[in-house]
Motif scaffolding. Structure first.
Motif, PDB file in Angstrom:
ATOM      1  N   GLN A 153      27.720 -22.328  15.204  1.00  0.00           N
ATOM      2  CA  GLN A 153      27.790 -21.151  16.069  1.00  0.00           C
ATOM      3  C   GLN A 153      29.110 -20.416  15.868  1.00  0.00           C
ATOM      4  O   GLN A 153      29.161 -19.178  15.980  1.00  0.00           O
ATOM      5  CB  GLN A 153      27.603 -21.552  17.532  1.00  0.00           C
ATOM      6  CG  GLN A 153      27.378 -20.376  18.489  1.00  0.00           C
ATOM      7  CD  GLN A 153      26.160 -19.526  18.154  1.00  0.00           C
ATOM      8  OE1 GLN A 153      26.075 -18.921  17.094  1.00  0.00           O
ATOM      9  NE2 GLN A 153      25.207 -19.495  19.075  1.00  0.00           N
ATOM     10  N   ARG A 154      30.171 -21.129  15.535  1.00  0.00           N
ATOM     11  CA  ARG A 154      31.440 -20.470  15.227  1.00  0.00           C
ATOM     12  C   ARG A 154      31.311 -19.613  13.963  1.00  0.00           C
ATOM     13  O   ARG A 154      31.891 -18.526  13.876  1.00  0.00           O
ATOM     14  CB  ARG A 154      32.550 -21.508  15.057  1.00  0.00           C
ATOM     15  CG  ARG A 154      32.995 -22.136  16.361  1.00  0.00           C
ATOM     16  CD  ARG A 154      33.951 -23.302  16.124  1.00  0.00           C
ATOM     17  NE  ARG A 154      34.362 -23.880  17.399  1.00  0.00           N
ATOM     18  CZ  ARG A 154      35.456 -23.532  18.060  1.00  0.00           C
ATOM     19  NH1 ARG A 154      36.248 -22.599  17.565  1.00  0.00           N
ATOM     20  NH2 ARG A 154      35.769 -24.109  19.202  1.00  0.00           N
ATOM     21  N   VAL A 155      30.563 -20.112  12.994  1.00  0.00           N
ATOM     22  CA  VAL A 155      30.293 -19.314  11.788  1.00  0.00           C
ATOM     23  C   VAL A 155      29.550 -18.037  12.178  1.00  0.00           C
ATOM     24  O   VAL A 155      29.870 -16.940  11.711  1.00  0.00           O
ATOM     25  CB  VAL A 155      29.470 -20.118  10.757  1.00  0.00           C
ATOM     26  CG1 VAL A 155      29.103 -19.230   9.553  1.00  0.00           C
ATOM     27  CG2 VAL A 155      30.235 -21.345  10.285  1.00  0.00           C
ATOM     28  N   ALA A 156      28.554 -18.183  13.050  1.00  0.00           N
ATOM     29  CA  ALA A 156      27.768 -17.029  13.488  1.00  0.00           C
ATOM     30  C   ALA A 156      28.642 -16.015  14.225  1.00  0.00           C
ATOM     31  O   ALA A 156      28.471 -14.801  14.064  1.00  0.00           O
ATOM     32  CB  ALA A 156      26.610 -17.490  14.373  1.00  0.00           C
ATOM     33  N   ILE A 157      29.587 -16.500  15.032  1.00  0.00           N
ATOM     34  CA  ILE A 157      30.492 -15.596  15.746  1.00  0.00           C
ATOM     35  C   ILE A 157      31.391 -14.864  14.748  1.00  0.00           C
ATOM     36  O   ILE A 157      31.589 -13.648  14.844  1.00  0.00           O
ATOM     37  CB  ILE A 157      31.324 -16.373  16.778  1.00  0.00           C
ATOM     38  CG1 ILE A 157      30.408 -16.856  17.922  1.00  0.00           C
ATOM     39  CG2 ILE A 157      32.460 -15.518  17.325  1.00  0.00           C
ATOM     40  CD1 ILE A 157      31.083 -17.811  18.883  1.00  0.00           C
ATOM     41  N   ALA A 158      31.936 -15.610  13.782  1.00  0.00           N
ATOM     42  CA  ALA A 158      32.779 -14.972  12.768  1.00  0.00           C
ATOM     43  C   ALA A 158      31.989 -13.931  11.981  1.00  0.00           C
ATOM     44  O   ALA A 158      32.499 -12.845  11.685  1.00  0.00           O
ATOM     45  CB  ALA A 158      33.342 -16.034  11.821  1.00  0.00           C
ATOM     46  N   ARG A 159      30.754 -14.242  11.649  1.00  0.00           N
ATOM     47  CA  ARG A 159      29.897 -13.288  10.924  1.00  0.00           C
ATOM     48  C   ARG A 159      29.694 -12.018  11.758  1.00  0.00           C
ATOM     49  O   ARG A 159      29.676 -10.916  11.224  1.00  0.00           O
ATOM     50  CB  ARG A 159      28.543 -13.944  10.619  1.00  0.00           C
ATOM     51  CG  ARG A 159      27.548 -13.066   9.880  1.00  0.00           C
ATOM     52  CD  ARG A 159      26.227 -13.783   9.697  1.00  0.00           C
ATOM     53  NE  ARG A 159      25.642 -14.148  10.991  1.00  0.00           N
ATOM     54  CZ  ARG A 159      24.606 -14.983  11.119  1.00  0.00           C
ATOM     55  NH1 ARG A 159      24.052 -15.538  10.048  1.00  0.00           N
ATOM     56  NH2 ARG A 159      24.130 -15.262  12.323  1.00  0.00           N
ATOM     57  N   ALA A 160      29.560 -12.182  13.067  1.00  0.00           N
ATOM     58  CA  ALA A 160      29.355 -11.024  13.944  1.00  0.00           C
ATOM     59  C   ALA A 160      30.617 -10.179  14.066  1.00  0.00           C
ATOM     60  O   ALA A 160      30.536  -8.973  14.286  1.00  0.00           O
ATOM     61  CB  ALA A 160      28.902 -11.491  15.322  1.00  0.00           C
ATOM     62  N   LEU A 161      31.800 -10.812  13.928  1.00  0.00           N
ATOM     63  CA  LEU A 161      33.061 -10.101  14.149  1.00  0.00           C
ATOM     64  C   LEU A 161      33.654  -9.496  12.883  1.00  0.00           C
ATOM     65  O   LEU A 161      34.481  -8.585  12.961  1.00  0.00           O
ATOM     66  CB  LEU A 161      34.093 -11.065  14.752  1.00  0.00           C
ATOM     67  CG  LEU A 161      33.815 -11.612  16.139  1.00  0.00           C
ATOM     68  CD1 LEU A 161      34.878 -12.637  16.522  1.00  0.00           C
ATOM     69  CD2 LEU A 161      33.769 -10.495  17.178  1.00  0.00           C
ATOM     70  N   VAL A 162      33.237  -9.981  11.716  1.00  0.00           N
ATOM     71  CA  VAL A 162      33.957  -9.657  10.486  1.00  0.00           C
ATOM     72  C   VAL A 162      33.882  -8.179  10.114  1.00  0.00           C
ATOM     73  O   VAL A 162      34.790  -7.653   9.466  1.00  0.00           O
ATOM     74  CB  VAL A 162      33.460 -10.556   9.322  1.00  0.00           C
ATOM     75  CG1 VAL A 162      32.088 -10.097   8.822  1.00  0.00           C
ATOM     76  CG2 VAL A 162      34.481 -10.592   8.197  1.00  0.00           C
ATOM     77  N   THR A 163      32.837  -7.490  10.527  1.00  0.00           N
ATOM     78  CA  THR A 163      32.720  -6.066  10.195  1.00  0.00           C
ATOM     79  C   THR A 163      33.503  -5.177  11.157  1.00  0.00           C
ATOM     80  O   THR A 163      33.533  -3.957  10.974  1.00  0.00           O
ATOM     81  CB  THR A 163      31.248  -5.616  10.214  1.00  0.00           C
ATOM     82  OG1 THR A 163      30.697  -5.850  11.519  1.00  0.00           O
ATOM     83  CG2 THR A 163      30.422  -6.365   9.173  1.00  0.00           C
ATOM     84  N   GLY A 164      34.137  -5.782  12.192  1.00  0.00           N
ATOM     85  CA  GLY A 164      34.822  -4.978  13.192  1.00  0.00           C
ATOM     86  C   GLY A 164      33.852  -4.099  13.955  1.00  0.00           C
ATOM     87  O   GLY A 164      34.071  -2.898  14.100  1.00  0.00           O
ATOM     88  N   PRO A 165      32.753  -4.677  14.491  1.00  0.00           N
ATOM     89  CA  PRO A 165      31.701  -3.873  15.108  1.00  0.00           C
ATOM     90  C   PRO A 165      32.137  -3.227  16.417  1.00  0.00           C
ATOM     91  O   PRO A 165      33.067  -3.697  17.084  1.00  0.00           O
ATOM     92  CB  PRO A 165      30.585  -4.894  15.369  1.00  0.00           C
ATOM     93  CG  PRO A 165      31.318  -6.185  15.587  1.00  0.00           C
ATOM     94  CD  PRO A 165      32.486  -6.126  14.627  1.00  0.00           C
ATOM     95  N   ALA A 166      31.454  -2.140  16.772  1.00  0.00           N
ATOM     96  CA  ALA A 166      31.712  -1.502  18.061  1.00  0.00           C
ATOM     97  C   ALA A 166      31.320  -2.428  19.203  1.00  0.00           C
ATOM     98  O   ALA A 166      31.964  -2.451  20.251  1.00  0.00           O
ATOM     99  CB  ALA A 166      30.935  -0.189  18.151  1.00  0.00           C
ATOM    100  N   VAL A 167      30.250  -3.201  19.010  1.00  0.00           N
ATOM    101  CA  VAL A 167      29.740  -4.083  20.057  1.00  0.00           C
ATOM    102  C   VAL A 167      29.081  -5.290  19.411  1.00  0.00           C
ATOM    103  O   VAL A 167      28.529  -5.195  18.307  1.00  0.00           O
ATOM    104  CB  VAL A 167      28.734  -3.333  20.968  1.00  0.00           C
ATOM    105  CG1 VAL A 167      27.544  -2.828  20.182  1.00  0.00           C
ATOM    106  CG2 VAL A 167      28.278  -4.206  22.139  1.00  0.00           C
ATOM    107  N   VAL A 168      29.176  -6.419  20.087  1.00  0.00           N
ATOM    108  CA  VAL A 168      28.457  -7.632  19.686  1.00  0.00           C
ATOM    109  C   VAL A 168      27.444  -7.957  20.770  1.00  0.00           C
ATOM    110  O   VAL A 168      27.796  -8.056  21.956  1.00  0.00           O
ATOM    111  CB  VAL A 168      29.417  -8.830  19.491  1.00  0.00           C
ATOM    112  CG1 VAL A 168      28.630 -10.125  19.293  1.00  0.00           C
ATOM    113  CG2 VAL A 168      30.345  -8.586  18.308  1.00  0.00           C
ATOM    114  N   PHE A 169      26.181  -8.109  20.391  1.00  0.00           N
ATOM    115  CA  PHE A 169      25.136  -8.550  21.302  1.00  0.00           C
ATOM    116  C   PHE A 169      24.875 -10.032  21.049  1.00  0.00           C
ATOM    117  O   PHE A 169      24.630 -10.444  19.912  1.00  0.00           O
ATOM    118  CB  PHE A 169      23.854  -7.754  21.089  1.00  0.00           C
ATOM    119  CG  PHE A 169      23.943  -6.326  21.559  1.00  0.00           C
ATOM    120  CD1 PHE A 169      23.830  -6.016  22.905  1.00  0.00           C
ATOM    121  CD2 PHE A 169      24.154  -5.300  20.656  1.00  0.00           C
ATOM    122  CE1 PHE A 169      23.930  -4.705  23.348  1.00  0.00           C
ATOM    123  CE2 PHE A 169      24.252  -3.978  21.081  1.00  0.00           C
ATOM    124  CZ  PHE A 169      24.137  -3.687  22.432  1.00  0.00           C
ATOM    125  N   ALA A 170      24.928 -10.823  22.109  1.00  0.00           N
ATOM    126  CA  ALA A 170      24.710 -12.264  22.013  1.00  0.00           C
ATOM    127  C   ALA A 170      23.497 -12.633  22.848  1.00  0.00           C
ATOM    128  O   ALA A 170      23.425 -12.294  24.033  1.00  0.00           O
ATOM    129  CB  ALA A 170      25.942 -13.016  22.508  1.00  0.00           C
TER     130      ALA A 170
END
Length: 260
Positions: A153-170
């Protein structure tokens, strides 16, 4: 004040109806909500409350029947499917209960996959910072099968953050984790909001998970029925037990919302 200038995501009178005629089902019934930049919001409600449909519409995965969804003030209705796909890759991150990692790829390859799909050259410093923040600097060459559930799940969080997104939906991000690991993951999400200014919108049924958020919003029968700031697990649990009564009391009222 024009709230669209400060909301990362805003839904205005969003309705979503599935089917037609007598068999139609209204999943969302005029939901208006705003989510400010650098905030962590838990979206809660009983089964059938519209949580999943809310997430799909807010993230541009499904189009509302009526109403508008704005990302940084831009109406997603103006995007065709190709543009929506590109927008999601570049400006929205996703974290799922099932991790959704590719088993043949290493930790590093899984994390940087969104950049590759978007044809963006990885910024080594940004990638290293994200990997360090999730505590995986010593695991970048490992594959998912070699990791614990919490590490995946930490990998998944890093994958979600790496693009510098405007928003993360979990979507129920801790549903497959034990209690201790879930709290570590939630703390990590909390820290990404505090240190990176990330905006996170988390759908959950768990009052403990909601207590890590700045704000909890409640849905019932497809309607927004209230919210609270600085939620505690005990107060959220008590509020959840009353959602059925709330829905009955609010059905005659137009849903309102905004930046609370």
């Amino acid at each position: 004040m024009d709230t669209t200038t400060v909301d990362t995501v805003r839904l205005n009178a969003v309705r979503k109806v599935y089917g037609k005629g007598g068999t139609s089902v209204m999943a969302l019934a005029g939901v208006t909500l705003g989510f400010q930049r650098g905030s962590f919001t838990a979206v809660m409600g009983p089964s059938g409350s519209g949580k999943s449909t809310f997430l799909q519409c807010a993230a541009g995965l499904d189009r509302p029947t009526s109403g508008t969804v704005l990302l940084d003030g831009e109406d997603l209705a103006g995007y065709d499917e190709t543009a929506l796909t590109k927008m999601r890759r570049e400006r929205i991150g996703f974290i799922f209960q099932a991790f959704n990692l590719l088993p043949a790829l290493t930790v590093m390859q899984n994390i940087t996959l969104p950049l590759k799909l978007a044809r963006r050259r990885p910024n080594p410093a940004r990638v290293a910072e994200v990997i360090d923040r999730v505590g995986l600097s010593e695991r970048t060459g490992h594959r998912p099968a070699e990791l614990s559930g919490g590490q995946q799940q930490r990998v998944a969080i890093a994958r979600a953050l790496v693009t510098g997104p405007a928003v993360v939906f979990a979507d129920e991000p801790t549903g497959a984790l034990d209690t201790r690991t879930a709290r570590e993951v939630l703390h990590l999400m909390r820290e990404s909001v505090r240190t990176l200014g990330q905006t996170i919108v988390m759908v959950t049924h768990d009052p403990v998970a909601a207590s890590y958020a700045d704000r909890a919003v409640f849905l019932a029968d497809g309607r927004f029925v209230g919210d609270m700031y600085n939620p505690t697990a005990e107060v959220v649990a008590e509020r959840m037990t009353r959602l059925g009564a709330w829905a009955g009391e609010t059905q005659a009222q137009p849903a309102t919302g905004g930046v609370f």
